[in-house]
Design a protein around this motif. Structure first.
Motif, short mmCIF file in Angstrom:
data_model
loop_
_atom_site.label_atom_id
_atom_site.label_comp_id
_atom_site.label_asym_id
_atom_site.label_seq_id
_atom_site.Cartn_x
_atom_site.Cartn_y
_atom_site.Cartn_z
N LEU A 182 -30.13 -35.12 -31.68
CA LEU A 182 -30.72 -36.35 -31.93
C LEU A 182 -30.70 -37.28 -30.64
N ASP A 183 -31.62 -38.05 -30.34
CA ASP A 183 -31.50 -39.14 -29.20
C ASP A 183 -30.46 -40.22 -29.74
N GLN A 184 -29.51 -40.50 -28.82
CA GLN A 184 -28.53 -41.41 -29.23
C GLN A 184 -28.73 -42.53 -30.12
N SER A 185 -29.93 -43.21 -29.73
CA SER A 185 -30.38 -44.47 -30.63
C SER A 185 -30.65 -44.12 -31.99
N THR A 186 -31.36 -42.70 -32.13
CA THR A 186 -31.51 -42.28 -33.45
C THR A 186 -30.24 -41.75 -34.15
N PHE A 187 -29.46 -41.16 -33.35
CA PHE A 187 -28.15 -40.79 -34.11
C PHE A 187 -27.24 -42.14 -34.62
N GLN A 188 -27.61 -43.01 -33.85
CA GLN A 188 -26.97 -44.27 -34.51
C GLN A 188 -27.39 -44.62 -35.72
N VAL A 189 -28.72 -44.54 -36.00
CA VAL A 189 -29.30 -44.89 -37.40
C VAL A 189 -28.76 -44.44 -38.27
N VAL A 190 -28.48 -42.85 -38.09
CA VAL A 190 -28.04 -41.97 -39.11
C VAL A 190 -26.59 -42.45 -39.55
N VAL A 191 -25.77 -42.66 -38.34
CA VAL A 191 -24.36 -43.08 -38.55
C VAL A 191 -24.09 -44.38 -39.09
N ASP A 192 -25.20 -45.51 -39.04
CA ASP A 192 -24.90 -46.74 -39.45
C ASP A 192 -25.33 -46.59 -41.23
N LYS A 193 -26.25 -45.91 -41.37
CA LYS A 193 -26.65 -45.68 -42.74
C LYS A 193 -25.12 -44.93 -43.58
N ALA A 194 -24.59 -43.83 -42.73
CA ALA A 194 -23.58 -43.09 -43.31
C ALA A 194 -22.43 -44.15 -43.75
N ILE A 195 -22.13 -45.09 -42.54
CA ILE A 195 -20.95 -46.05 -42.47
C ILE A 195 -21.29 -46.87 -43.66
N GLY A 196 -22.43 -47.33 -44.09
CA GLY A 196 -22.82 -48.15 -45.19
C GLY A 196 -22.41 -47.40 -46.61
N LEU A 197 -22.83 -46.15 -46.62
CA LEU A 197 -22.79 -45.48 -47.67
C LEU A 197 -21.24 -45.33 -48.01
N VAL A 198 -20.46 -44.75 -47.11
CA VAL A 198 -19.17 -44.27 -47.12
C VAL A 198 -18.28 -45.58 -47.58
#
Length: 348
Positions: free
Chosen positions: A252-268
């Motif tokens: 993934l592009d870094q900015s798109t990857f950060q979207v995924v990570v931010d979503k995961a951080i919220g879920l975890v």
């Protein structure tokens, strides 16, 4: 004029045999009472008051069964609590990994191994069994609650199909790096979120029921004594681990990857809170069971003392009866032996 009364040796012998038989029966009863300290035939001895004794014994048996049941339930909850604690600890460590990977080059490759491992650990923890019953299956205790996330599984197939439908290529395609942050956000909040909500979760991931096991823990209390794999905390962890393990994050592009990570951080982060609450609820039930069991043991002692008071015999008196009956039997046997030696021939 005086007359003689003749008593045959047969009559005397029969009388003695009858006496021996009766005394042997009485000896058996007295021996039992001397050994056990209670009436050999409680119903015969108590007569009309037997009903009260039977009721007390039924109450004692019920209390004893509840204590045994609480022991089994307590064992199940101990394992359940251990798995919840384990999952919470793993999630906390993973949250730190997510935060570190968010701004790291190649963060997608770094986070992939722990995400994949944690997803398998989550499934394994939720599929744990105890005494032949799956702990997180709700009332469907004979069926493994979570299907493995692997090639060919319903959960894996559906995630793959959703990804392909949203972007037009698979997670392993080089085109993954063309996905924009907005496109990924739409996917995560739409089709992907739906996979971890009902009815998709119950169709593709879980066979557990929302209804959990209930157990009577005292004569007046019933408690929820299991946890369902359908709890939101478990779903959030499954979603976070899956998105970090199987959405092509390494490309993934870094900015798109950060979207995924931010979503995961919220879920975890939310899942950790949910698991802490869930663990507290299980702990409350464990404490209730401990308290109920202590009370039941006290009740058992009281009931047992009442039963002993009703059924007990004087062991000293019973022992005296045993000795007396043994003497009587021995005397009767000796007399019988002497009678059998008497013969008219001896006097002819």
């Amino acid at each position: 004029m005086m007359s003689a009364n003749y008593i045959s040796t047969l009559v005397l012998s029969s009388s003695l045999r009858y006496s021996i038989t009766n005394n042997q029966a009485a000896l058996s009863k007295a021996s039992t009472e001397a050994t056990t300290g209670r009436f050999a035939d409680v119903g015969l001895q108590l007569g009309a008051t037997t009903g009260g004794d039977v009721t007390l014994r039924a109450d004692l048996s019920f209390a004893d069964q509840l204590v045994d049941t609480n022991g089994l339930v307590g064992g199940r909850l101990d394992v359940t609590q251990d798995r919840i604690t384990q999952l919470g600890s793993t999630a906390t460590d993973f949250l730190k990994d997510l935060i570190a990977a968010r701004s790291t080059d190649g963060g997608g490759r770094i986070i992939l191994p722990p995400a994949s491992s944690n997803l398998q650990d989550l499934i394994g923890a939720l599929n744990v069994s105890y005494n032949g019953s799956f702990l997180f299956s709700g009332i469907n205790t004979q069926t493994q609650p979570i299907t493995p996330y692997q090639a060919g599984s319903a959960s894996k197939n559906k995630v793959d199909a959703d990804f392909l439908a949203a972007f037009g290529f698979t997670q392993s395609s080089a085109s993954v790096n063309t996905i924009t942050p907005a496109q990924m956000q739409t996917f995560l909040n739409g089709p992907f979120d739906a996979e971890f909500a009902s009815p998709a979760w119950n169709t593709n991931w879980s066979t557990a029921t929302d209804q959990v096991m209930q157990s009577r823990i005292s004569t007046t209390e019933i408690a929820d004594t299991s946890v369902s794999a359908n709890q939101t905390g478990f779903r959030k962890l499954a979603e976070a681990y899956t998105m970090m393990a199987d959405l092509g994050n390494a490309n993934l592009d870094q900015s798109t990857f950060q979207v995924v990570v931010d979503k995961a951080i919220g879920l975890v982060g939310s899942a950790i809170t949910d698991l802490a609450t869930l663990g507290g609820d299980v702990g409350t039930v464990q404490q209730r069971i401990t308290t109920a069991t202590d009370k039941l043991k006290t009740q058992k002692d009281i009931l047992n003392n009442q039963i002993v008071g009703i059924e007990k015999v004087d062991p000293t008196e019973a022992s005296v009866r045993v000795n007396t009956l043994q003497t009587q039997i021995q005397t009767a046997l000796a007399l019988t032996s002497q009678l059998q030696k008497i013969s008219l021939i001896n006097y002819l």
